[in-house]
Write a protein that holds these residues in place. Structure first.
Motif, PDB file in Angstrom:
ATOM      1  N   ASP A 103       0.195 -24.040  -3.440  1.00  0.00           N
ATOM      2  CA  ASP A 103       0.246 -25.601  -3.790  1.00  0.00           C
ATOM      3  C   ASP A 103      -1.091 -26.094  -2.106  1.00  0.00           C
ATOM      4  O   ASP A 103      -0.938 -25.864  -0.761  1.00  0.00           O
ATOM      5  N   HIS A 104      -2.275 -26.366  -2.578  1.00  0.00           N
ATOM      6  CA  HIS A 104      -3.355 -26.908  -2.107  1.00  0.00           C
ATOM      7  C   HIS A 104      -2.756 -28.374  -2.495  1.00  0.00           C
ATOM      8  O   HIS A 104      -4.457 -28.592  -1.297  1.00  0.00           O
ATOM      9  N   ARG A 105      -2.136 -29.117  -2.137  1.00  0.00           N
ATOM     10  CA  ARG A 105      -2.742 -30.801  -1.513  1.00  0.00           C
ATOM     11  C   ARG A 105      -2.650 -30.596  -0.200  1.00  0.00           C
ATOM     12  O   ARG A 105      -3.696 -32.061  -0.601  1.00  0.00           O
ATOM     13  N   HIS A 106      -2.519 -30.196   0.660  1.00  0.00           N
ATOM     14  CA  HIS A 106      -2.595 -30.263   1.885  1.00  0.00           C
ATOM     15  C   HIS A 106      -3.927 -30.828   1.990  1.00  0.00           C
ATOM     16  O   HIS A 106      -4.188 -30.715   3.041  1.00  0.00           O
ATOM     17  N   VAL A 107      -5.167 -29.264   1.409  1.00  0.00           N
ATOM     18  CA  VAL A 107      -6.158 -29.795   2.069  1.00  0.00           C
ATOM     19  C   VAL A 107      -6.714 -31.335   1.559  1.00  0.00           C
ATOM     20  O   VAL A 107      -7.809 -32.077   2.513  1.00  0.00           O
ATOM     21  N   VAL A 108      -6.303 -31.673   0.053  1.00  0.00           N
ATOM     22  CA  VAL A 108      -6.890 -33.402  -0.259  1.00  0.00           C
ATOM     23  C   VAL A 108      -6.532 -33.864   0.800  1.00  0.00           C
ATOM     24  O   VAL A 108      -6.835 -35.447   0.981  1.00  0.00           O
ATOM     25  N   ALA A 109      -4.713 -33.650   1.294  1.00  0.00           N
ATOM     26  CA  ALA A 109      -4.154 -34.887   2.012  1.00  0.00           C
ATOM     27  C   ALA A 109      -5.147 -34.868   3.173  1.00  0.00           C
ATOM     28  O   ALA A 109      -5.945 -35.984   4.451  1.00  0.00           O
TER      29      ALA A 109
ATOM     30  N   ASP B 158      -4.790 -40.031  -1.722  1.00  0.00           N
ATOM     31  CA  ASP B 158      -3.208 -40.441  -1.810  1.00  0.00           C
ATOM     32  C   ASP B 158      -2.197 -39.971  -2.687  1.00  0.00           C
ATOM     33  O   ASP B 158      -1.307 -39.650  -1.727  1.00  0.00           O
ATOM     34  N   ARG B 159      -2.448 -40.550  -3.856  1.00  0.00           N
ATOM     35  CA  ARG B 159      -1.608 -40.024  -5.044  1.00  0.00           C
ATOM     36  C   ARG B 159      -1.607 -38.767  -4.993  1.00  0.00           C
ATOM     37  O   ARG B 159      -0.360 -38.112  -5.294  1.00  0.00           O
ATOM     38  N   PHE B 160      -2.299 -38.042  -4.883  1.00  0.00           N
ATOM     39  CA  PHE B 160      -2.477 -36.504  -5.410  1.00  0.00           C
ATOM     40  C   PHE B 160      -1.478 -35.942  -3.994  1.00  0.00           C
ATOM     41  O   PHE B 160      -1.146 -35.100  -4.422  1.00  0.00           O
ATOM     42  N   ALA B 161      -1.752 -35.831  -2.634  1.00  0.00           N
ATOM     43  CA  ALA B 161      -1.211 -34.978  -1.680  1.00  0.00           C
ATOM     44  C   ALA B 161       0.028 -35.635  -1.160  1.00  0.00           C
ATOM     45  O   ALA B 161       0.722 -34.457  -0.457  1.00  0.00           O
ATOM     46  N   GLY B 162       0.110 -36.872  -1.931  1.00  0.00           N
ATOM     47  CA  GLY B 162       1.048 -37.607  -0.824  1.00  0.00           C
ATOM     48  C   GLY B 162       0.893 -38.530  -0.073  1.00  0.00           C
ATOM     49  O   GLY B 162       0.498 -37.636   0.952  1.00  0.00           O
ATOM     50  N   SER B 163       1.776 -39.216   0.049  1.00  0.00           N
ATOM     51  CA  SER B 163       1.429 -40.400   0.889  1.00  0.00           C
ATOM     52  C   SER B 163       2.457 -40.297   2.168  1.00  0.00           C
ATOM     53  O   SER B 163       1.306 -40.628   3.560  1.00  0.00           O
ATOM     54  N   ALA B 164       2.795 -39.085   2.577  1.00  0.00           N
ATOM     55  CA  ALA B 164       3.888 -39.531   3.437  1.00  0.00           C
ATOM     56  C   ALA B 164       3.023 -37.414   4.536  1.00  0.00           C
ATOM     57  O   ALA B 164       3.577 -36.957   5.099  1.00  0.00           O
ATOM     58  N   ALA B 165       1.895 -37.239   4.260  1.00  0.00           N
ATOM     59  CA  ALA B 165       1.404 -35.698   4.112  1.00  0.00           C
ATOM     60  C   ALA B 165       0.888 -35.705   5.697  1.00  0.00           C
ATOM     61  O   ALA B 165       0.372 -37.060   5.636  1.00  0.00           O
ATOM     62  N   VAL B 166       1.355 -34.490   6.688  1.00  0.00           N
ATOM     63  CA  VAL B 166       1.317 -35.175   7.781  1.00  0.00           C
ATOM     64  C   VAL B 166      -0.462 -34.710   7.946  1.00  0.00           C
ATOM     65  O   VAL B 166      -0.802 -35.173   9.104  1.00  0.00           O
TER      66      VAL B 166
ATOM     67  N   LEU C 163     -17.720 -33.583   1.724  1.00  0.00           N
ATOM     68  CA  LEU C 163     -17.021 -33.437   1.707  1.00  0.00           C
ATOM     69  C   LEU C 163     -15.271 -34.140   1.065  1.00  0.00           C
ATOM     70  O   LEU C 163     -14.488 -33.744   0.529  1.00  0.00           O
ATOM     71  N   GLU C 164     -16.247 -35.269   0.558  1.00  0.00           N
ATOM     72  CA  GLU C 164     -15.199 -36.117  -0.816  1.00  0.00           C
ATOM     73  C   GLU C 164     -14.818 -35.288  -1.766  1.00  0.00           C
ATOM     74  O   GLU C 164     -14.465 -35.121  -2.297  1.00  0.00           O
ATOM     75  N   THR C 165     -16.523 -34.900  -2.200  1.00  0.00           N
ATOM     76  CA  THR C 165     -16.827 -33.399  -3.476  1.00  0.00           C
ATOM     77  C   THR C 165     -15.389 -32.842  -3.277  1.00  0.00           C
ATOM     78  O   THR C 165     -15.314 -32.194  -4.359  1.00  0.00           O
ATOM     79  N   MET C 166     -15.754 -31.583  -2.020  1.00  0.00           N
ATOM     80  CA  MET C 166     -14.727 -30.549  -2.065  1.00  0.00           C
ATOM     81  C   MET C 166     -13.272 -30.748  -3.002  1.00  0.00           C
ATOM     82  O   MET C 166     -12.677 -29.786  -3.294  1.00  0.00           O
ATOM     83  N   ALA C 167     -12.487 -32.160  -2.023  1.00  0.00           N
ATOM     84  CA  ALA C 167     -11.338 -32.983  -2.702  1.00  0.00           C
ATOM     85  C   ALA C 167     -11.373 -32.732  -4.126  1.00  0.00           C
ATOM     86  O   ALA C 167     -10.009 -33.106  -4.359  1.00  0.00           O
ATOM     87  N   GLY C 168     -12.380 -33.571  -4.875  1.00  0.00           N
ATOM     88  CA  GLY C 168     -12.106 -33.462  -5.796  1.00  0.00           C
ATOM     89  C   GLY C 168     -12.440 -31.646  -6.431  1.00  0.00           C
ATOM     90  O   GLY C 168     -11.329 -32.501  -7.771  1.00  0.00           O
ATOM     91  N   PHE C 169     -12.929 -31.302  -5.587  1.00  0.00           N
ATOM     92  CA  PHE C 169     -12.666 -29.571  -6.932  1.00  0.00           C
ATOM     93  C   PHE C 169     -10.977 -29.505  -7.010  1.00  0.00           C
ATOM     94  O   PHE C 169     -10.855 -28.524  -7.868  1.00  0.00           O
ATOM     95  N   THR C 170     -10.524 -29.398  -5.884  1.00  0.00           N
ATOM     96  CA  THR C 170      -9.359 -29.181  -5.738  1.00  0.00           C
ATOM     97  C   THR C 170      -7.921 -29.670  -6.628  1.00  0.00           C
ATOM     98  O   THR C 170      -7.389 -29.232  -6.975  1.00  0.00           O
ATOM     99  N   ILE C 171      -8.825 -31.474  -6.508  1.00  0.00           N
ATOM    100  CA  ILE C 171      -7.916 -31.729  -7.395  1.00  0.00           C
ATOM    101  C   ILE C 171      -7.844 -31.153  -9.084  1.00  0.00           C
ATOM    102  O   ILE C 171      -6.887 -31.405  -9.860  1.00  0.00           O
TER     103      ILE C 171
ATOM    104  N   PRO D 159      -1.022 -29.117 -14.063  1.00  0.00           N
ATOM    105  CA  PRO D 159      -0.286 -29.674 -13.862  1.00  0.00           C
ATOM    106  C   PRO D 159       1.092 -29.633 -13.503  1.00  0.00           C
ATOM    107  O   PRO D 159       1.833 -30.857 -12.646  1.00  0.00           O
ATOM    108  N   ASP D 160       1.772 -27.869 -13.504  1.00  0.00           N
ATOM    109  CA  ASP D 160       3.091 -27.721 -12.421  1.00  0.00           C
ATOM    110  C   ASP D 160       2.235 -27.954 -10.831  1.00  0.00           C
ATOM    111  O   ASP D 160       3.209 -27.369  -9.571  1.00  0.00           O
ATOM    112  N   GLY D 161       1.013 -28.690 -10.167  1.00  0.00           N
ATOM    113  CA  GLY D 161       1.146 -28.856  -9.099  1.00  0.00           C
ATOM    114  C   GLY D 161       0.357 -27.462  -8.186  1.00  0.00           C
ATOM    115  O   GLY D 161       0.186 -27.524  -6.857  1.00  0.00           O
ATOM    116  N   ARG D 162      -0.177 -26.768  -9.052  1.00  0.00           N
ATOM    117  CA  ARG D 162       0.016 -25.288  -8.088  1.00  0.00           C
ATOM    118  C   ARG D 162      -1.985 -24.745  -8.969  1.00  0.00           C
ATOM    119  O   ARG D 162      -2.536 -25.680  -9.631  1.00  0.00           O
TER     120      ARG D 162
END
Length: 617
Positions: free
Chosen positions: A318-324, A336-344, A269-277, A282-285
């Protein structure tokens, strides 16, 4: 109001139960036509046994339209609206409005879509996604104080059981290839089993689902963290299933769980997040590799932007929600820095894994229980450094090179799905390029699947990717007709020859003779060379982002490119170049005009470069 209208829609065996359910629906509710492809006007029938439902055989008709609607991923939004209305936020209706809408839509579906009949029961994947969204929306509404009447509660629970029984009886499993469909079956079954009361049937589903979740996560995600289907968008979909199903399994009381998660499951699961990041530009997509059908498991908090000054448009890249969501299990500062600290998503997964339920207040921060994944606040380096060397995902076939001015994604790898290539494209040695954080060269995307087979094949063809093209030839072939729409005959055998922080050299043999591509980062751009010893015309094709404006340079020796205030120049030693109208698809069913450049030669190689303006080529 008494459901007599259903007699013209359903077969006789289902009429009685359907009318009983319909009588619970509010009289002023406007029914939804769940069988309709509202784009083409084609309608399936509720009377048809699900195994006899035909789709994909009529031009312009898209079965994904009713399937996507019947996943009911909009229902959790009613819970947010309910919560905001309860807090007296301006612009919302009364709380009861949202509870009634949830209740009526679920009852509407149950009444007009009896199990095993109609288009919305013929794909078990969609059954699994639907039941998960029903349960998340229901539990969120209850967490925020909503109450339901006993007839609805009874009908709802009966349908959850019916969904579970349908899934376990219609698993999309095969010994040779199991894909995101089977993963959705397992995730949906796990949601249903965890929600239903303990019993021999539901506990058996639960043990089976957890066991298969662990097994399929290990099979469908490679050691580098990427999904095995050679698609960044299917990586997102499958990763969502894994993290949410894992969180729900952790929420089940200890006495109901017989199967434990191994440490390797959480490592994956951690490596899944690393791949998404790493695969996020740079434009967040996300970089588009392979198919993008905009598929989601839970769409709790999608990102919207305004289009044409008024319309809201969902940004599905925008796939930040997966990392969140994954960070709800680990609490890593870099995630947290990548996904945003307020991610629901982070909060909801954390609450499930730590407490076993949603908590409306959201203020308590319970620590994980024994045997659960621990928080990782240990200062480990971020998966996406501010700048630095290449990041390689060889099992998937993605390589990232970047410096202060350049971000380059390079594709070289297998077609996925154990060689089936159902969601891969002919994109060997293709690129996406950002300069000064702005996308200039992009993958055109997917557009559609079965409604327009010619468009399906056009968007996955070699000519629709940023690589060397031999007119009339494909890197990998495919079968003619419907049978070939979701497979590729792998021939490229792409491989990396050499790579370092500034250069990557790779080749494939899909054309017979070797196509070798060399890409080198410079301080303000990239320089490329494509070589292939084959007779006849050869093209290097570059698809520009829709926002890029293209014009001939003043000296007539190149192309001036401009987007978002950033200017660049494309130059080449090709004896001829041309511009052509192209298309870009940011999501399924979406298409916008764009421009592509073709560098023509009959010689053995083409050299080209794209540099920021005034970079001293």
């Amino acid at each position: 109001a008494d459901g007599r209208w259903l007699a013209g829609r359903l077969n006789r065996a289902n009429i009685g139960a359907a009318r009983d359910v319909w009588r619970l629906v509010d009289a002023d509710y406007e029914p939804i036509d769940w069988q309709l492809d509202f784009k083409s006007g084609w309608r399936w029938s509720e009377r048809t046994w699900s195994k006899r439902v035909r789709y994909g055989h009529l031009p312009g008709v898209d079965v994904k339209v009713p399937w996507e609607l019947a996943r009911m991923q909009h229902l959790p939004w009613l819970a947010w609206a309910f919560a905001l209305a309860a807090g007296r936020e301006p612009g919302f209706a009364t709380r009861g409005t949202y509870v009634r809408e949830f209740r009526n839509q679920v009852l509407d579906f149950i009444a007009t879509n009896p199990p095993r009949f109609g288009v919305n029961w013929c794909c078990t994947m969609d059954v699994g996604i639907r039941v998960a969204n029903w349960l998340v929306a229901y539990d969120l509404l209850r967490a925020y104080g909503a109450e339901f009447d006993e007839p609805f509660e009874r009908t709802f629970a009966q349908s959850i059981m019916a969904h579970g029984r349908h899934i376990i009886g219609h698993l999309e499993w095969s010994p040779g290839l199991r894909s995101n469909h089977y993963l959705a079956n397992i995730a949906g079954l796990l949601f249903a089993a965890a929600w239903l009361p303990a019993g021999d049937e539901s506990d058996g589903w639960l043990d089976f689902a957890v066991q298969e979740l662990v097994r399929e996560t290990g099979l469908q995600f490679t050691d580098d963290g990427a999904n095995f289907e050679a698609s960044t968008s299917y990586h997102r979909l499958s990763a969502e299933m894994v993290v949410w199903a894992t969180a729900v399994a952790l929420a089940v009381p200890e006495e109901r769980r017989c199967v434990a998660f191994p440490d390797a499951h959480f490592d994956r699961l951690e490596t899944m997040a690393g791949f998404t990041i790493a695969a996020t530009r740079p434009d967040g997509r996300i970089v588009q590799i392979g198919d993008n059908d905009s598929g989601r498991f839970l769409k709790l908090w999608p990102v919207f932007s305004e289009a044409n000054g008024a319309d809201l448009h969902e940004d599905g890249r925008d796939h930040r929600h997966v990392v969140a969501a994954i960070n709800g299990l680990f609490d890593r500062p870099d995630f947290d820095r990548f996904a945003g600290s307020a991610a629901v998503e982070t909060e909801l997964v954390r609450l499930l894994a730590a407490r076993g339920r949603f908590h409306a207040g959201g203020a308590e921060r319970a620590e994980p229980q024994a045997g659960r994944p621990r928080r990782r606040g240990d200062g480990r380096p971020a998966c996406r450094p501010a700048s630095g060397g290449p990041r390689a995902f060889p099992h998937f076939g993605l390589y990232i090179l970047e410096n202060d001015a350049v971000w380059l994604a390079f594709r070289c790898g297998p077609v996925g799905q154990n060689g089936n290539g159902g969601h891969a494209h002919n994109d060997q040695l293709s690129i996406e390029l950002c300069l000064a954080g702005v996308p200039f060269v992009v993958d055109p995307g997917t557009y559609l699947y079965t409604p327009l087979p010619a468009e399906r094949n056009r968007f996955r063809s070699t000519a629709s990717h940023n690589t060397l093209v031999l007119p009339g030839r494909e890197q990998n072939g495919w079968q003619a007709g419907r049978a070939g729409l979701f497979s590729l005959c792998e021939a490229t055998q792409g491989r990396i020859v050499r790579r370092d922080e500034q250069e990557i050299v790779a080749e494939h043999v899909g054309y017979g003779p070797v196509h070798r591509r060399t890409l080198r980062l410079t301080a303000e751009g990239i320089a490329g060379r494509d070589a292939c010893e084959v007779r006849g015309e050869k093209l290097v094709v570059l698809h520009f982002a829709p926002e890029v404006r293209v014009a001939e340079t003043a000296d007539g020796a190149g192309l001036a490119l401009q987007s978002g205030g950033v200017r660049a120049v494309l130059r080449s030693d090709a004896p001829r170049w041309s511009l052509t109208e192209a298309a870009f698809s940011p999501g399924y069913g979406e298409i916008v005009p764009a421009v592509a450049c073709r560098l023509h030669t009959r010689g053995p190689s083409i050299e080209w470069s794209i540099q920021l303006e005034d970079s001293g080529l």
